[in-house]
Design an enzyme around this catalytic site. Structure first.
Site, short mmCIF file in Angstrom:
data_model
loop_
_atom_site.label_atom_id
_atom_site.label_comp_id
_atom_site.label_asym_id
_atom_site.label_seq_id
_atom_site.Cartn_x
_atom_site.Cartn_y
_atom_site.Cartn_z
N TYR A 52 43.18 37.09 38.67
CA TYR A 52 44.09 37.65 37.66
C TYR A 52 43.93 36.92 36.32
O TYR A 52 43.78 37.55 35.27
CB TYR A 52 45.53 37.53 38.18
N LYS A 64 42.88 38.19 32.50
CA LYS A 64 43.79 38.12 31.34
C LYS A 64 43.19 37.29 30.21
O LYS A 64 43.45 37.55 29.03
CB LYS A 64 45.15 37.59 31.80
N SER A 75 48.57 37.82 29.21
CA SER A 75 49.60 37.13 30.00
C SER A 75 49.61 35.67 29.59
O SER A 75 48.62 35.17 29.03
CB SER A 75 49.26 37.24 31.49
N ASP A 116 43.94 57.12 36.43
CA ASP A 116 43.51 55.86 37.03
C ASP A 116 42.71 55.16 35.94
O ASP A 116 41.61 55.61 35.60
CB ASP A 116 42.65 56.13 38.27
#
Ligand code: NAD
Length: 260
Positions: free
Chosen positions: A156, A160, A143, A63
């Site tokens: 998110y 990134k 990204s 993890d």
């Protein structure tokens, strides 16, 4: 290339999607692979496939948000594969998070995996490189959403952008150790993560899954969604000695969405 000279790559989130394609590509490039994932069963399947193709691979449960677990997984890799040369901090979560709906739990979970996982991967790799007495390559998943703001992706996108910042800092901090640090910035890639986002977009508009996917393809110059293999080819370059003179960069591999 003999086994003794084969380099070792540790790929998080290697059990599916982009990570799986990276594992397969780097194995084809001649590296030994640790398929590191939360989902051990799926990671084992990827490792088996690589071995069936004549490569060398192990599956390791990790993890990435658990610092100790990341260090332990890297230690296992060094012991079982006999080295450590490349880490790909690829595992990530990408939920849609409309600004007003962001909860503390969502914020913490996504940052712990995407950003925390990148910190712990970098630290564990430094420790392994130092113990082995050589440099190496650290490769992080950013990204196109880490280059420009994307609607509905404040959490998110924040992670990134953070990963690009961490990549630049780490490149400067680690250059004296012979370690390069770069990132890759995919666009819209056909993976289970992207399928989930497209389905959610479609559901909210009362449209089909195909319609949901098409919404994301509209702004791509090359007019097709990305295959995971497109991204894996970029990572192959970053993992190879061809990129030895590159550090601190975030390569955009998005079919032409973001132009800097
Ligand atoms: P995916 O959801 O299809 O696969 C992610 C993998 O990571 C899974 O195997 C999952 O089990 C594993 N994982 C999740 N949490 C983990 C944890 N805490 N510890 C260990 N493993 C964990 O994702 P994907 O689409 O292949 O994306 C891979 C990376 O690429 C992510 O960092 C993502 O943000 C980035 N990315 C994806 C796209 C896209 O369009 N799919 C675009 C840009 C960037």
């Amino acid at each position: 290339m003999t086994n003794e000279t084969k380099r070792v790559a540790f790929v998080t989130g290697g059990a599916q999607g982009i990570g799986k394609a990276i594992c397969e590509r780097l194995a084809n490039d001649g590296l030994k692979i640790a398929v590191a994932d939360f989902n051990l069963e799926a990671a084992k399947e990827v490792a088996e496939e690589i071995k069936n193709q004549g490569g060398e691979a192990i599956a390791v449960k990790v993890d990435v948000s658990d610092r100790d677990a990341v260090f332990a997984a890297v230690d296992t890799t060094v012991k079982e594969l006999g080295g450590f040369d490349v880490i790909v901090n690829n595992a990530g979560l990408g939920p849609q998070t409309p600004l007003e709906d962001i909860t503390y739990e969502t914020y913490r979970k996504v940052y712990d995996v995407n950003v925390g996982g990148t910190y712990w991967g970098i630290q564990a790799a430094i420790k392994a490189f130092k113990e082995l007495g050589h440099g190496g390559k650290i490769i992080n998943a950013s990204s196109q959403a880490g280059q420009v703001g994307n609607p509905g992706l404040a959490v998110y996108g924040g992670t990134k952008f953070a990963i690009r910042g961490i990549t630049q800092t780490a490149a400067k901090d680690l250059a004296p150790l012979g370690i390069t640090v770069n990132a890759y910035c995919p666009g819209i890639v056909k993976t289970p993560m992207m399928n989930g986002i497209a389905q959610q977009t479609a559901d909210e508009a009362g449209k089909s899954f195909e319609w949901g996917m098409e919404q994301f393809a509209q702004n791509i110059a090359l007019k097709r969604l990305s295959e995971p293999e497109d991204v894996a080819a970029c990572v192959s370059y970053l993992a190879s000695h061809d990129s030895d003179y590159m550090t601190g960069q975030a390569l955009i591999i998005d079919g032409g969405m973001v132009f800097n």
